[in-house]
Design an enzyme around this catalytic site. Structure first.
Site, short mmCIF file in Angstrom:
data_model
loop_
_atom_site.label_atom_id
_atom_site.label_comp_id
_atom_site.label_asym_id
_atom_site.label_seq_id
_atom_site.Cartn_x
_atom_site.Cartn_y
_atom_site.Cartn_z
CB ALA A 168 1.96 53.43 53.89
CD GLU A 194 5.20 59.90 56.36
OE1 GLU A 194 6.18 60.67 56.42
OE2 GLU A 194 5.21 58.78 56.89
N1 T1G Z 1 3.99 53.37 47.54
C1 T1G Z 1 3.72 52.83 46.34
N2 T1G Z 1 4.59 52.76 45.29
C2 T1G Z 1 5.83 53.27 45.52
C3 T1G Z 1 6.20 53.85 46.76
C4 T1G Z 1 5.22 53.90 47.80
N3 T1G Z 1 5.49 54.39 49.00
N4 T1G Z 1 7.50 54.26 46.64
C5 T1G Z 1 7.89 53.94 45.40
N5 T1G Z 1 6.90 53.35 44.72
C6 T1G Z 1 6.97 52.83 43.35
C7 T1G Z 1 7.15 53.93 42.32
O1 T1G Z 1 5.88 54.44 41.94
C8 T1G Z 1 7.83 53.17 41.20
O2 T1G Z 1 6.83 52.41 40.55
C9 T1G Z 1 8.73 52.19 41.93
O3 T1G Z 1 8.15 52.04 43.25
C10 T1G Z 1 10.15 52.66 42.07
O4 T1G Z 1 10.07 53.98 42.64
C11 T1G Z 1 1.62 55.54 57.10
C12 T1G Z 1 1.29 57.50 55.23
C13 T1G Z 1 11.63 54.70 47.97
C14 T1G Z 1 13.29 56.54 47.55
O5 T1G Z 1 6.85 59.03 50.31
O6 T1G Z 1 10.73 58.25 47.74
O7 T1G Z 1 4.33 55.82 54.59
O8 T1G Z 1 7.23 53.29 38.22
O9 T1G Z 1 11.23 55.16 40.74
O10 T1G Z 1 14.19 56.15 42.51
O11 T1G Z 1 2.89 57.34 57.86
O12 T1G Z 1 10.34 55.63 45.50
O13 T1G Z 1 8.24 51.14 38.94
O14 T1G Z 1 5.74 51.31 38.62
O15 T1G Z 1 10.91 56.28 43.00
O16 T1G Z 1 14.75 53.92 43.63
C15 T1G Z 1 5.80 57.61 52.43
C16 T1G Z 1 8.11 57.42 48.31
C17 T1G Z 1 4.58 56.89 51.95
C18 T1G Z 1 8.50 57.42 49.78
C19 T1G Z 1 12.92 54.76 45.85
N6 T1G Z 1 6.92 57.20 51.62
N7 T1G Z 1 9.07 56.71 47.48
O17 T1G Z 1 13.34 55.63 44.80
O18 T1G Z 1 12.50 54.32 42.77
S1 T1G Z 1 3.17 57.39 52.89
C20 T1G Z 1 7.35 57.96 50.58
C21 T1G Z 1 10.31 57.24 47.23
C22 T1G Z 1 3.48 56.67 54.42
C23 T1G Z 1 2.81 56.41 56.80
C24 T1G Z 1 2.69 57.20 55.55
C25 T1G Z 1 11.16 56.47 46.27
C26 T1G Z 1 12.25 55.61 46.94
P1 T1G Z 1 7.02 52.00 38.99
P2 T1G Z 1 11.18 55.05 42.24
P3 T1G Z 1 13.80 55.01 43.39
#
Ligand code: T1G
Length: 709
Positions: free
Chosen positions: A62, A126
Site C-alpha cells: 500500500a 507492516e
Molecule cells: N509507499 C509509498 N512510497 C514508497 C513505498 C510505499 N509502500 N515503498 C517505497 N516508496 C518510495 C520511497 O519513499 C522512494 O521514494 C521510492 O519509493 C523508492 O523507494 C495494507 C498497510 C519496495 C523494497 O513497508 O521496502 O502495504 O525517495 O528508495 O531501495 O497491509 O521501498 O524516490 O521519492 O526504498 O528499491 C508495506 C516499503 C506498506 C515496503 C524498494 N510495504 N518499501 O526499495 O527503493 S504498508 C513496505 C520498501 C501496507 C497493507 C499495509 C522499499 C522497496 P523517493 P526505495 P528500493
C-alpha cells in the site's frame, strides 16, 4: 497515466501493476484496479486472471503516504480489490518477479496460486511501520502456513527469498524461466479454485489448538510493552488470535478495526516519518545533477578498531580496501578482528564460507603509502589529533592520484583545517563512521567549505553502496550527533550531581522512554577517557560542574574496558558487559557535588523531569543546528538519533518527538529549566519561532545552502 495494463492470452487476462517506482497500491491505483478486476470477473471469455508487476517488482505494498489521510466512504483500497478477487468464480494466479511486500503480498495471498522468480522477495513488513497487514494478511497467512509460523513471520516483519517462501508454503512454485508464461500455462490448465479464506485446517498446522492461549500469552510476553514500542505487535497477536478463533469474515473485520487503530496511532506516524526521512537524506540542495565518481579501490590509513571496521564495510560492499598500518602487532589484531567477524557470520549461517573468504581477502594491509596511489577514495582513521591528521593528509596529497577524494573519519575536529594542508580542498570531506563501523548504520558526511557537489554526490553514492544512513552535516564542532549528545550528557551528569543515581537515570531513559541504552551505560561503553579528553578540549563543558569525570579518570574507572566506570562489570555475570549499580560512584557524585555546592534534590526529581531534561536538551540543540544550517532538515537529525544513538524509533527522533509533545510545551519547559538551572538552557530562536506559532519542526523547509558555522 494508466497504472494498470491488461493483455489477454488464450482466455487468461494478465493484469500488470505499472505504477513506478514501486507499484504502490495507492488509493488512486486501487480505484483504477478495482473496475479492471470486476470487468475480468464479468467477462465470460475469461477463465482466469494473472496478476503481475512492471518496474522490476510485483508491488511494494500500500502507499504509505495514504495513511496520513482519512479515507472517505468511497475511497477504494487494496481491501476492495481483494474482496473482488475473493468473490470471483475465476482462477487467480500471482506471477511475482521481484519484491512482493505488504499489501502486494496480501493481493497474492488472495489468489489461488502464487508463483515467483528465484530473485523475488516476499514479506509483510507492516510491523516496522507500526502497523499490521491490514488487507487480510493476518487472516490468510495463518490459514496458509499455520498460526505460529505466520505470527513469527509477521512479528519479524522480515522478507523471505523465494526459496524460503516456498519452504514456508507461501509460494507454490519458484519459476526458473518467465514467471508470467508459467502462470498463464498453469491458469489455462484450469486447476481447482483454492481460496485461502476457506481453509481452516491449516490454522492448527504446527500448533495444537488447545495450545493457542499459551502461544498467544507467550507471544504477548515476548514483545515490548505497548507504550514502549510494542503497540503494533500486541495488536498483531490479537489479529492472529482472531484468525484462529473466529470465522474468516469476522476475523477480517477484527483485523480492519485493529489496523485502523494502528494507522491513527502516534507510534505508527513516527515510524512512517522515519521511513520517509531516511529516503530524503540524499536529496541535498546544491548537489544538483553532479555525477558521482566511481569508487573501485579504497585506502584506509590506520588499522585500529575504526579503520578495520571501515575496511569491513567496504569488503561487504564488494569494494577492495588497502589498510595502511605500520605496527605489525596491530595488523595481526586487525586480521584477527576481520577473521573472527566473518567466521561468526558463517557460523550463524548469515554468510557462505566462500563469500566470507573472498571478502576477507579483499582487505590488504601495507605500511607503504605508495600502495594507495591508485585509490579513488582514501579515508583517514588515525588518532584523534589534528597534527597527526595533518601529517597524514600532507603525505596522502602528494601520493594519491589527482582525482582521488580524501576523507577524515574524525568525530569532532575541523575538516577545513585538514583540507587546507592539501591541494584538493574541493575533493576533501569528512566521513564520520560510528563504532563499531561495520555494525552501526549511521554515517555523517561532513561538508567542508570547498567540498564540491561531485565529491558530495560520490560520498552519498558510497554511503548507499555501504548500506549506510548517510546524513549531511556542515563542518561544525561535533557535527550533528556528537554536538547534541554533549548537551544530553550535560543533563545526565547534572541530574546525577543533584543526587539522582546513574542507574535510575538509565532505567528511566531505557525502560520508560525507550532508548536502546541509558546515558551512563553509553558513556561506559564509549569510555570515560573519551569524555575526559572532550572535556579537556572544551573547558566550557565543565563549567559549573563537579570534577566527577576527572575523579573517575584518575581512578582509572574508564568504563567497560577497565571493568569499572559509572557502573561495575563482572566477567562471570552474563556477557560481562552488564552494568551493575556501583554505590561507590554514587558516593563519589555526592562528595563532588558537596565540594561544588550543588543542592541535592534526588528524591524530588520525577521520571518525567529526567526524560524532559535529556530529550529537550537534544531538541534545543537540534533546533540550533537547524537554524545555523549545520543540519539540513529536522528529519536528518531524527535519522542521526534513531540510527546512531538508539533513540526510540516509535518516537520518530528528537525533532519529531518535539512535534509529538507539542513545540509550545517543549518551549515552556525549556524556559522553566533556564530559570531553574541557568543560561545553558536558553531556548534556541528557531524553537521560539516555531513554538510561538504553535508550529511543527516537520513543516520547516530544508535550508537551501548549508551555512558553515
Ligand atoms: N509507499 C509509498 N512510497 C514508497 C513505498 C510505499 N509502500 N515503498 C517505497 N516508496 C518510495 C520511497 O519513499 C522512494 O521514494 C521510492 O519509493 C523508492 O523507494 C495494507 C498497510 C519496495 C523494497 O513497508 O521496502 O502495504 O525517495 O528508495 O531501495 O497491509 O521501498 O524516490 O521519492 O526504498 O528499491 C508495506 C516499503 C506498506 C515496503 C524498494 N510495504 N518499501 O526499495 O527503493 S504498508 C513496505 C520498501 C501496507 C497493507 C499495509 C522499499 C522497496 P523517493 P526505495 P528500493
Amino acid at each position: 497515466m494508466a497504472s494498470i495494463k491488461t493483455a489477454d492470452r488464450d482466455g487468461v487476462r494478465i493484469i500488470t501493476l505499472d505504477h513506478p517506482p514501486v507499484n504502490a497500491l495507492s488509493f488512486a491505483l486501487c480505484a483504477e484496479l478495482l473496475p479492471v478486476v470486476e470487468t475480468a470477473n464479468a467477462d465470460g471469455a475469461i477463465t482466469a486472471v494473472v496478476f503481475t508487476g512492471a518496474n522490476g517488482l510485483f508491488s511494494g505494498g500500500a502507499d504509505i503516504n495514504d495513511f496520513s489521510t482519512e479515507p472517505t466512504p468511497d475511497t477504494k483500497t487494496i481491501r476492495d480489490v481483494i474482496a473482488a478477487v475473493e468473490k470471483s468464480d475465476k482462477i487467480f494466479v500471482a506471477a511475482i518477479d521481484g519484491n512482493a511486500l505488504g499489501g502486494g503480498l496480501e493481493l497474492a495471498l488472495a489468489c489461488d496460486y502464487r508463483l515467483a522468480s528465484s530473485r523475488s522477495k516476499l514479506g509483510l513488513p507492516e510491523i516496522k511501520l507500526g502497523l499490521l497487514p491490514g488487507a487480510g494478511g493476518t487472516q490468510r497467512l495463518p490459514r496458509l502456513i499455520g498460526a505460529q509460523a505466520a505470527l513469527e513471520f509477521m512479528l519479524k516483519g522480515s522478507t523471505a527469498d523465494a526459496e524460503k517462501a516456498a519452504k514456508l508454503g507461501i509460494l507454490d512454485e519458484v519459476v526458473p524461466g518467465d514467471v508470467v508464461d508459467r502462470a498463464v500455462t498453469l491458469a489455462k490448465a484450469a486447476p481447482a479454485k483454492r481460496r485461502i479464506s476457506a481453509r481452516q485446517a491449516e490454522l492448527g498446522k504446527g500448533l495444537v489448538r488447545m495450545a493457542l492461549p499459551f502461544v498467544v500469552s507467550q507471544a504477548h510476553k515476548m514483545v515490548p510493552p505497548e507504550e514502549n514500542g510494542g503497540y503494533a505487535a500486541h495488536k498483531l497477536i490479537d489479529a492472529v488470535e482472531a484468525a484462529v478463533e473466529l470465522p474468516f469474515a469476522r476475523g477480517l473485520a477484527r483485523e480492519t478495526r485493529l489496523f485502523e487503530e494502528l494507522a491513527r496511532s502516534a507510534p505508527s506516524a513516527a515510524l512512517r516519518h522515519v521511513f520517509f526521512a531516511e529516503r530524503e537524506l540524499a536529496k541535498v540542495p546544491g548537489i544538483g545533477d553532479a555525477q558521482p565518481l566511481a569508487v573501485k579501490k579504497v585506502g584506509i590509513v590506520g588499522g585500529g578498531t575504526m579503520g578495520t571496521g571501515i575496511a569491513i564495510c567496504f569488503a561487504d560492499a564488494g569494494i577492495a580496501a588497502t589498510v595502511i598500518e605500520p605496527v605489525d602487532e596491530q595488523v595481526e589484531r586487525a586480521k584477527q578482528m576481520i577473521f573472527g567477524m566473518y567466521m561468526h557470520q558463517v557460523q550463524r549461517g548469515r554468510l557462505a564460507q566462500e563469500e566470507a573468504w573472498k571478502r576477507g581477502q579483499s582487505i590488504v594491509f601495507s605500511d607503504d603509502y605508495n600502495d594507495l596511489a591508485d585509490c579513488d577514495l582514501v579515508i583517514e582513521a588515525v588518532f584523534e589529533n589534528m597534527d597527526v591528521k595533518k601529517q597524514v593528509f600532507t603525505k596522502l596529497d602528494a601520493i594519491v592520484k589527482p582525482g582521488a577524494i580524501l576523507a577524515s573519519n574524525t568525530s569532532t575536529l575541523d575538516i577545513d583545517a585538514m583540507a587546507a594542508v592539501t591541494k584538493r580542498p574541493e575533493k576533501f570531506l569528512g566521513l564520520h563512521f560510528f563504532a563499531p563501523a561495520n555494525i552501526m548504520q549511521l554515517l555523517e558526511i561532513v561538508r567542508g567549505k570547498d567540498t564540491s557537489p561531485q565529491t558530495l554526490a560520490t560520498a552519498f553514492a558510497v554511503g548507499k553502496a555501504l548500506r549506510k544512513k548517510a546524513v549531511l552535516s556542515a563542518n561544525a564542532f561535533g557535527f550533528i550527533g556528537n554536538r547534541m549528545i554533549f548537551d544530553y550528557a550535560r543533563e545526565a551528569g547534572a541530574l546525577a550531581e543533584e543526587g539522582v543515581p546513574p542507574y535510575r537515570i538509565d532505567s528511566v531513559m531505557k525502560k520508560t522512554f525507550g532508548f536502546a541504552m541509558g546515558p551512563f551505560a553509553m558513556f561506559d561503553l564509549s569510555g570515560i577517557d573519551v569524555s575526559w579528553h572532550i572535556q579537556q578540549s572544551v573547558p566550557a563543558m565543565a563549567a559549573g560542574r563537579t570534577k566527577i569525570v576527572d575523579r573517575l579518570y584518575e581512578l582509572k574507572r574508564l568504563g567497560q574496558k577497565t571493568g569499572k566506570g559509572y557502573y561495575k562489570y563482572d566477567k562471570s555475570v552474563g556477557s560481562g558487559r552488564e552494568p551493575i549499580r556501583d554505590e561507590d560512584v554514587e558516593a563519589l557524585f555526592a562528595e563532588e557535588a558537596k565540594k561544588a555546592g550543588i543542592a541535592q534534590r534526588g528524591d524530588e526529581v520525577t521520571d518525567d523531569e529526567i526524560i524532559k531534561r535529556l530529550t529537550y536538551a537534544l531538541i534545543n540543540t537540534g533546533a540550533m543546528l537547524l537554524e545555523t544550517g549545520v543540519a539540513l532538515r529536522p528529519g536528518d537529525i531524527d535519522i542521526v538519533y534513531v540510527y546512531g544513538y538508539g533513540f526510540p524509533p516509535h518516537h520518530g527522533g528528537p525533532m519529531w518527538y518535539a512535534d509529538e509533545v507539542g513545540t509550545r510545551h517543549v518551549y515552556a519547559a525549556i524556559k522553566a529549566f533556564r530559570d531553574a538551572f541557568g543560561p545553558h538552557w536558553e531556548p534556541a530562536p528557531l524553537l521560539i519561532e516555531i513554538a510561538e506559532r504553535d508550529g511543527k519542526f516537520a513543516n520547516i523547509k530544508a535550508k537551501e545552502q548549508l551555512v558553515h558555522a
